[in-house]
Design an enzyme around this catalytic site. Structure first.
Site, PDB file in Angstrom:
ATOM      1  N   TYR A 156       0.847  -1.195   0.000  1.00 42.21           N
ATOM      2  CA  TYR A 156       0.000   0.000   0.000  1.00 42.21           C
ATOM      3  C   TYR A 156       0.885   1.248   0.000  1.00 42.21           C
ATOM      4  O   TYR A 156       0.734   2.135  -0.844  1.00 42.21           O
ATOM      5  CB  TYR A 156      -0.961   0.009   1.199  1.00 42.21           C
ATOM      6  CG  TYR A 156      -1.961   1.142   1.091  1.00 42.21           C
ATOM      7  CD1 TYR A 156      -3.041   1.052   0.218  1.00 42.21           C
ATOM      8  CD2 TYR A 156      -1.799   2.319   1.820  1.00 42.21           C
ATOM      9  CE1 TYR A 156      -3.946   2.103   0.076  1.00 42.21           C
ATOM     10  CE2 TYR A 156      -2.690   3.372   1.685  1.00 42.21           C
ATOM     11  CZ  TYR A 156      -3.762   3.257   0.813  1.00 42.21           C
ATOM     12  OH  TYR A 156      -4.641   4.309   0.666  1.00 42.21           O
ATOM     13  N   LYS A 160       1.470   3.835  -3.272  1.00 43.11           N
ATOM     14  CA  LYS A 160       1.093   5.244  -3.119  1.00 43.11           C
ATOM     15  C   LYS A 160       2.333   6.146  -3.281  1.00 43.11           C
ATOM     16  O   LYS A 160       2.231   7.269  -3.782  1.00 43.11           O
ATOM     17  CB  LYS A 160       0.398   5.471  -1.777  1.00 43.11           C
ATOM     18  CG  LYS A 160      -0.977   4.795  -1.671  1.00 43.11           C
ATOM     19  CD  LYS A 160      -1.956   5.343  -2.696  1.00 43.11           C
ATOM     20  CE  LYS A 160      -3.340   4.751  -2.589  1.00 43.11           C
ATOM     21  NZ  LYS A 160      -4.313   5.298  -3.529  1.00 43.11           N
TER      22      LYS A 160
HETATM   23  N1  LIG Z   1     -10.215   6.349   3.311  1.00 44.74           N
HETATM   24  C1  LIG Z   1      -8.982   6.670   3.662  1.00 44.74           C
HETATM   25  O1  LIG Z   1      -8.633   6.726   4.867  1.00 44.74           O
HETATM   26  C2  LIG Z   1      -7.969   7.018   2.601  1.00 44.74           C
HETATM   27  C3  LIG Z   1      -6.823   7.759   2.991  1.00 44.74           C
HETATM   28  C4  LIG Z   1      -5.873   8.089   2.020  1.00 44.74           C
HETATM   29  C5  LIG Z   1      -6.074   7.713   0.707  1.00 44.74           C
HETATM   30  N2  LIG Z   1      -7.172   7.001   0.350  1.00 44.74           N
HETATM   31  C6  LIG Z   1      -7.311   6.623  -1.067  1.00 44.74           C
HETATM   32  O2  LIG Z   1      -8.493   7.215  -1.563  1.00 44.74           O
HETATM   33  C7  LIG Z   1      -8.979   6.457  -2.674  1.00 44.74           C
HETATM   34  C8  LIG Z   1     -10.475   6.241  -2.498  1.00 44.74           C
HETATM   35  O3  LIG Z   1     -10.662   5.500  -1.303  1.00 44.74           O
HETATM   36  P1  LIG Z   1     -11.995   5.585  -0.421  1.00 44.74           P
HETATM   37  O4  LIG Z   1     -11.554   5.791   0.971  1.00 44.74           O
HETATM   38  O5  LIG Z   1     -12.976   6.513  -1.018  1.00 44.74           O
HETATM   39  O6  LIG Z   1     -12.466   4.043  -0.550  1.00 44.74           O
HETATM   40  P2  LIG Z   1     -13.900   3.370  -0.757  1.00 44.74           P
HETATM   41  O7  LIG Z   1     -14.956   4.124  -0.038  1.00 44.74           O
HETATM   42  O8  LIG Z   1     -13.677   1.936  -0.407  1.00 44.74           O
HETATM   43  O9  LIG Z   1     -14.155   3.501  -2.351  1.00 44.74           O
HETATM   44  C9  LIG Z   1     -13.354   2.807  -3.259  1.00 44.74           C
HETATM   45  C10 LIG Z   1     -13.909   3.002  -4.673  1.00 44.74           C
HETATM   46  O10 LIG Z   1     -13.010   2.363  -5.600  1.00 44.74           O
HETATM   47  C11 LIG Z   1     -13.745   1.406  -6.411  1.00 44.74           C
HETATM   48  N3  LIG Z   1     -12.869   0.300  -6.734  1.00 44.74           N
HETATM   49  C12 LIG Z   1     -12.223  -0.543  -5.877  1.00 44.74           C
HETATM   50  N4  LIG Z   1     -11.547  -1.472  -6.544  1.00 44.74           N
HETATM   51  C13 LIG Z   1     -11.739  -1.223  -7.873  1.00 44.74           C
HETATM   52  C14 LIG Z   1     -11.311  -1.860  -9.082  1.00 44.74           C
HETATM   53  N5  LIG Z   1     -10.576  -2.973  -9.055  1.00 44.74           N
HETATM   54  N6  LIG Z   1     -11.680  -1.327 -10.258  1.00 44.74           N
HETATM   55  C15 LIG Z   1     -12.459  -0.211 -10.302  1.00 44.74           C
HETATM   56  N7  LIG Z   1     -12.900   0.421  -9.201  1.00 44.74           N
HETATM   57  C16 LIG Z   1     -12.554  -0.078  -8.005  1.00 44.74           C
HETATM   58  C17 LIG Z   1     -14.949   1.010  -5.511  1.00 44.74           C
HETATM   59  O11 LIG Z   1     -16.072   0.554  -6.257  1.00 44.74           O
HETATM   60  P3  LIG Z   1     -16.302  -1.011  -6.659  1.00 44.74           P
HETATM   61  O12 LIG Z   1     -16.058  -1.820  -5.418  1.00 44.74           O
HETATM   62  O13 LIG Z   1     -17.712  -1.068  -7.175  1.00 44.74           O
HETATM   63  O14 LIG Z   1     -15.331  -1.298  -7.751  1.00 44.74           O
HETATM   64  C18 LIG Z   1     -15.270   2.360  -4.873  1.00 44.74           C
HETATM   65  O15 LIG Z   1     -16.022   3.148  -5.778  1.00 44.74           O
HETATM   66  C19 LIG Z   1      -8.145   5.165  -2.703  1.00 44.74           C
HETATM   67  O16 LIG Z   1      -7.169   5.256  -3.721  1.00 44.74           O
HETATM   68  C20 LIG Z   1      -7.482   5.131  -1.325  1.00 44.74           C
HETATM   69  O17 LIG Z   1      -6.235   4.452  -1.370  1.00 44.74           O
HETATM   70  C21 LIG Z   1      -8.126   6.653   1.265  1.00 44.74           C
END
Ligand SMILES: NC(=O)c1ccc[n+]([C@@H]2O[C@H](COP(=O)([O-])OP(=O)(O)OC[C@H]3O[C@@H](n4cnc5c(N)ncnc54)[C@H](OP(=O)(O)O)[C@@H]3O)[C@@H](O)[C@H]2O)c1
Length: 263
Positions: A156, A160
């Protein structure tokens, strides 16, 4: 692709939940048409209906698993041909937990494909259009984890770190073209991310949490004003990242043994 309008088009991956869904909301409110991408077609359709109903813009859905070369190629083919594209938001991502030795090889490979290869290929696909138009932007959703390395989160952090570094290099390459690029590096953000990883985050103090609204608002405001390439939402995380950039790398190894969940 949405019906032809004169509105600019934004492509958002991972558009059905959390940060991606919030990008859809805030971009539609700004008058963008949307191409929304994720795996779950039913949820994409719900996003389309919601966006079109609330904001009066056009949205189209593109169900795709961006860990699959064929699905990425289909999307690359579609976006490369659209002259209305102004924004690409590479947001789809997931976290995992546990040591590499015990992790599913397929899941780890999927992470590398989703966090590095898919954003790189989509970026290359939209660049000719953005360069021809002399405007637009690319936001790569990275993480505060890109400044760390961590036991239990090896890939991860590493993927990133690629995304942040890739974006910084690209920004240098695109200087003077009118195209803005950003590595968005949030800390812990309320979404489905941790629930999907099945980790208990109830012990994390409330000050560590950001909302997707805060994260996306900070990102778009920074892109508007031509702010820093690396965008870290929230003062507390700005301070943490400044610290991480200056402490000896060896100290990060010590902290990483605390095995905090991915963010
Ligand atoms: N939440 C945190 O604390 C946090 C912090 C820093 C960075 N981030 C980053 O922010 C981004 C968004 O995360 P989030 O927190 O919003 O997560 P989330 O609520 O779990 O949403 C993830 C999204 O990505 C889609 N997705 C997952 N796997 C996929 C695949 N193989 N192909 C196409 N779409 C896919 C999911 O839809 P489906 O399952 O329908 O495909 C969903 O729409 C990520 O890159 C994560 O690493 C998150």
């Amino acid at each position: 692709m949405p019906v032809e309008t004169t509105r600019p088009l934004a492509v958002v991956t991972g558009a059905t939940a959390g940060i991606g869904k919030e990008f859809c909301d805030q971009l539609a409110a700004r008058g963008y048409d949307l191409l929304v991408v994720a795996r779950d077609a039913n949820r994409l359709e719900a996003v389309r209906r919601d966006i079109e109903g609330r904001y009066g813009v056009a949205a189209d859905v593109f169900p795709a698993d961006l860990t699959l070369d064929d699905d990425v190629s289909r999307l690359v083919g579609l976006v490369a041909g659209s002259f209305r594209i102004e924004l690409l938001i590479n947001n789809a991502g997931f976290g995992s937990r546990g040591n590499l030795a015990d992790a599913s090889p397929k899941q780890q490979e999927d992470m590398l494909r989703l966090h590095t290869m898919a954003p790189m290929r989509l970026t290359q696909a939209v660049l000719p259009v953005l360069l021809q138009n002399g405007r637009g932007g690319i936001i790569n959703v990275s993480s505060v984890a890109s400044f760390l390395y961590s036991a239990g989160n090896v890939n991860y952090c590493a993927t990133k770190a690629y995304l942040t570094n890739f974006t910084e290099g690209l920004a240098a390459e695109l200087k003077g073209t009118g195209i803005r690029v950003q590595a968005l590096c949030p800390g812990f953000t309320r979404s489905e991310f941790h629930q999907r990883m099945e980790v208990d985050v109830r012990k994390l103090p409330s000050w560590m949490w950001l909302s997707a609204t805060q994260v996306v608002g900070a990102s778009l405001r920074s892109l508007d004003r031509g702010g820093r390439v690396v965008c870290v939402p929230g003062l507390r995380y700005k301070l943490i990242v400044t610290l991480l950039r200056h402490v000896p790398r060896g100290l990060i190894g010590g902290m990483s043994r605390l095995r905090a969940p991915a963010m």
